[in-house]
Design a protein around this motif. Sequence first.
Motif, PDB file in Angstrom:
ATOM      1  N   ARG A  87      -1.221  35.028  52.183  1.00 55.72           N
ATOM      2  CA  ARG A  87       0.062  35.240  52.815  1.00 55.72           C
ATOM      3  C   ARG A  87       0.806  36.427  52.215  1.00 55.72           C
ATOM      4  N   VAL A  88       1.440  37.154  53.080  1.00 57.33           N
ATOM      5  CA  VAL A  88       2.277  38.285  52.684  1.00 57.33           C
ATOM      6  C   VAL A  88       3.673  37.963  53.206  1.00 57.33           C
ATOM      7  N   VAL A  89       4.622  37.789  52.284  1.00 57.15           N
ATOM      8  CA  VAL A  89       5.952  37.354  52.674  1.00 57.15           C
ATOM      9  C   VAL A  89       6.919  38.517  52.510  1.00 57.15           C
ATOM     10  N   LEU A  90       7.737  38.721  53.510  1.00 61.09           N
ATOM     11  CA  LEU A  90       8.754  39.774  53.430  1.00 61.09           C
ATOM     12  C   LEU A  90      10.103  39.189  53.787  1.00 61.09           C
ATOM     13  N   THR A  91      11.129  39.782  53.208  1.00 55.55           N
ATOM     14  CA  THR A  91      12.474  39.384  53.608  1.00 55.55           C
ATOM     15  C   THR A  91      13.344  40.615  53.778  1.00 55.55           C
ATOM     16  N   ASP A  92      14.190  40.555  54.804  1.00 55.65           N
ATOM     17  CA  ASP A  92      15.134  41.649  55.004  1.00 55.65           C
ATOM     18  C   ASP A  92      16.553  41.181  54.688  1.00 55.65           C
ATOM     19  N   GLY A  93      16.650  40.075  53.959  1.00 55.81           N
ATOM     20  CA  GLY A  93      17.963  39.586  53.565  1.00 55.81           C
ATOM     21  C   GLY A  93      18.510  38.534  54.510  1.00 55.81           C
ATOM     22  N   ARG A  94      17.947  38.437  55.724  1.00 51.75           N
ATOM     23  CA  ARG A  94      18.398  37.419  56.682  1.00 51.75           C
ATOM     24  C   ARG A  94      17.305  36.429  56.992  1.00 51.75           C
ATOM     25  N   THR A  95      16.072  36.952  57.023  1.00 53.50           N
ATOM     26  CA  THR A  95      14.951  36.141  57.487  1.00 53.50           C
ATOM     27  C   THR A  95      13.773  36.313  56.535  1.00 53.50           C
ATOM     28  N   TRP A  96      13.044  35.225  56.366  1.00 54.82           N
ATOM     29  CA  TRP A  96      11.763  35.313  55.671  1.00 54.82           C
ATOM     30  C   TRP A  96      10.673  35.454  56.729  1.00 54.82           C
ATOM     31  N   PHE A  97       9.841  36.456  56.566  1.00 53.38           N
ATOM     32  CA  PHE A  97       8.710  36.667  57.484  1.00 53.38           C
ATOM     33  C   PHE A  97       7.437  36.388  56.702  1.00 53.38           C
ATOM     34  N   THR A  98       6.650  35.437  57.166  1.00 51.86           N
ATOM     35  CA  THR A  98       5.384  35.154  56.503  1.00 51.86           C
ATOM     36  C   THR A  98       4.238  35.636  57.383  1.00 51.86           C
ATOM     37  N   TYR A  99       3.559  36.634  56.913  1.00 53.70           N
ATOM     38  CA  TYR A  99       2.374  37.134  57.615  1.00 53.70           C
ATOM     39  C   TYR A  99       1.142  36.529  56.957  1.00 53.70           C
ATOM     40  N   ARG A 100       0.104  36.344  57.758  1.00 56.37           N
ATOM     41  CA  ARG A 100      -1.138  35.816  57.217  1.00 56.37           C
ATOM     42  C   ARG A 100      -2.241  36.848  57.453  1.00 56.37           C
ATOM     43  N   ILE A 101      -2.955  37.167  56.407  1.00 53.61           N
ATOM     44  CA  ILE A 101      -3.991  38.195  56.514  1.00 53.61           C
ATOM     45  C   ILE A 101      -5.191  37.631  57.266  1.00 53.61           C
ATOM     46  N   ASP A 102      -5.681  38.417  58.231  1.00 52.66           N
ATOM     47  CA  ASP A 102      -6.807  37.974  59.051  1.00 52.66           C
ATOM     48  C   ASP A 102      -8.094  38.725  58.729  1.00 52.66           C
ATOM     49  N   THR A 103      -7.955  39.980  58.321  1.00 51.70           N
ATOM     50  CA  THR A 103      -9.132  40.793  58.113  1.00 51.70           C
ATOM     51  C   THR A 103      -9.125  41.304  56.684  1.00 51.70           C
ATOM     52  N   GLY A 104     -10.190  41.030  55.987  1.00 52.09           N
ATOM     53  CA  GLY A 104     -10.279  41.419  54.584  1.00 52.09           C
ATOM     54  C   GLY A 104     -10.287  42.919  54.432  1.00 52.09           C
ATOM     55  N   PRO A 105     -10.261  43.410  53.195  1.00 53.58           N
ATOM     56  CA  PRO A 105     -10.161  44.855  53.000  1.00 53.58           C
ATOM     57  C   PRO A 105     -11.221  45.609  53.802  1.00 53.58           C
ATOM     58  N   TYR A 106     -10.724  46.500  54.635  1.00 51.40           N
ATOM     59  CA  TYR A 106     -11.569  47.292  55.511  1.00 51.40           C
ATOM     60  C   TYR A 106     -11.500  48.725  55.026  1.00 51.40           C
ATOM     61  N   ARG A 107     -12.682  49.326  54.837  1.00 47.64           N
ATOM     62  CA  ARG A 107     -12.735  50.669  54.265  1.00 47.64           C
ATOM     63  C   ARG A 107     -12.842  51.670  55.393  1.00 47.64           C
ATOM     64  N   THR A 108     -12.028  52.703  55.337  1.00 44.52           N
ATOM     65  CA  THR A 108     -12.076  53.698  56.395  1.00 44.52           C
ATOM     66  C   THR A 108     -11.789  55.084  55.820  1.00 44.52           C
ATOM     67  N   VAL A 109     -11.759  56.065  56.697  1.00 40.79           N
ATOM     68  CA  VAL A 109     -11.506  57.433  56.240  1.00 40.79           C
ATOM     69  C   VAL A 109     -10.026  57.756  56.437  1.00 40.79           C
ATOM     70  N   PRO A 110      -9.501  58.721  55.688  1.00 39.73           N
ATOM     71  CA  PRO A 110      -8.057  58.990  55.748  1.00 39.73           C
ATOM     72  C   PRO A 110      -7.552  59.408  57.119  1.00 39.73           C
ATOM     73  N   SER A 111      -8.423  59.975  57.949  1.00 41.18           N
ATOM     74  CA  SER A 111      -7.940  60.466  59.248  1.00 41.18           C
ATOM     75  C   SER A 111      -7.910  59.367  60.307  1.00 41.18           C
ATOM     76  N   ASP A 112      -8.316  58.153  59.945  1.00 40.25           N
ATOM     77  CA  ASP A 112      -8.416  57.059  60.908  1.00 40.25           C
ATOM     78  C   ASP A 112      -7.037  56.450  61.158  1.00 40.25           C
ATOM     79  N   THR A 113      -6.194  57.173  61.892  1.00 40.46           N
ATOM     80  CA  THR A 113      -4.831  56.683  62.090  1.00 40.46           C
ATOM     81  C   THR A 113      -4.769  55.521  63.069  1.00 40.46           C
ATOM     82  N   ALA A 114      -5.887  55.237  63.742  1.00 32.15           N
ATOM     83  CA  ALA A 114      -5.888  54.115  64.686  1.00 32.15           C
ATOM     84  C   ALA A 114      -5.649  52.782  63.980  1.00 32.15           C
TER      85      ALA A 114
END
Lengths: 235, 53
Positions: free
Chosen positions: A153-180
């Motif tokens: 879980r990756v939790v973020l707060t902006d001072g009003r709300t807690w946002f809990t994100y859940r990671i779905d895809t493990g570390p994916y290796r790519t090249v620096p130009s892969d802006t997609a």
Amino acid sequence: MSVRVVVRTVSELCVTVGTVIVLFVLYVLFWTGVKADTAMDDQIAQLERQWARDAAAAGSGGPGTAESPGAAPAKPAAYRDGKPFAVMYVPRLGFTWNKPVLEGTRTKTLKKGLGHYAGTARLGERGNFAVAGHRRTHGDPFKDFPRLRPGDRVVLTDGRTWFTYRIDTGPYRTVPSDTAVIDPVPEKSGYTREGRYLTLTTCEPEWGHSHRLIVWGHLDETQPVEAGKPEALRR
Amino acid sequence: MYGFIWRHLPGNVWIKALLSVVLVLAAVYVLFQYVFPWAEPLLPFNDVTVDDQ
């Protein structure tokens, strides 16, 4: 000029250059970390002060307060370049791991915390909330990035709300130009429909810049700060 | 080089030593405050984003 003077001068120059190199290594490995830790603490303190002010203003009963049920929440302020707007917690990286998230990914910004890619979705909104961070130097915020696993879980707060994100895809290796990878629906992530996604990026290998490591996640749950910390952050 | 500096510092040995320390500290300060922050982004550790190229 005697040979002696030449040899001595060259030796002194070599010693000087060597000393400067050692100092530079100390600077990169140690001093940037000290500076970054101070800067990040300062950014978080700044956010907390701002949130306390906002809460006080809302509590004093201005228009659009929390007490008016049914009223649409006030439109949150736009993210300002180089300014912090959220704090990120990643229990996998350490129970006390928390870093400010600043708007923009400029070199100067990334010295003070994690950087939100300008132009990607806002926190918790539809689209892709993309964040970059240093793997090494400047406080090593994403040092343990490869340890992230699907389900974390990756939790973020902006001072009003807690946002809990859940990671779905493990570390994916790519090249620096892969802006997609920071597209609203990143193709390689396996997501096929629009949603509220999270992308984290850092450099790979640890001390290099030939590749990038990416993880993707989706918004799992949100709760107002009044409801207390989300379960992921409770011990 | 250092001999030249030493000879041109004023005062007796103690004042020279003190001035040397001050000069060294000033050099380190300039390096840490101005030179290294300029040089550090040239190293690869800063490239953590996917859109810089």
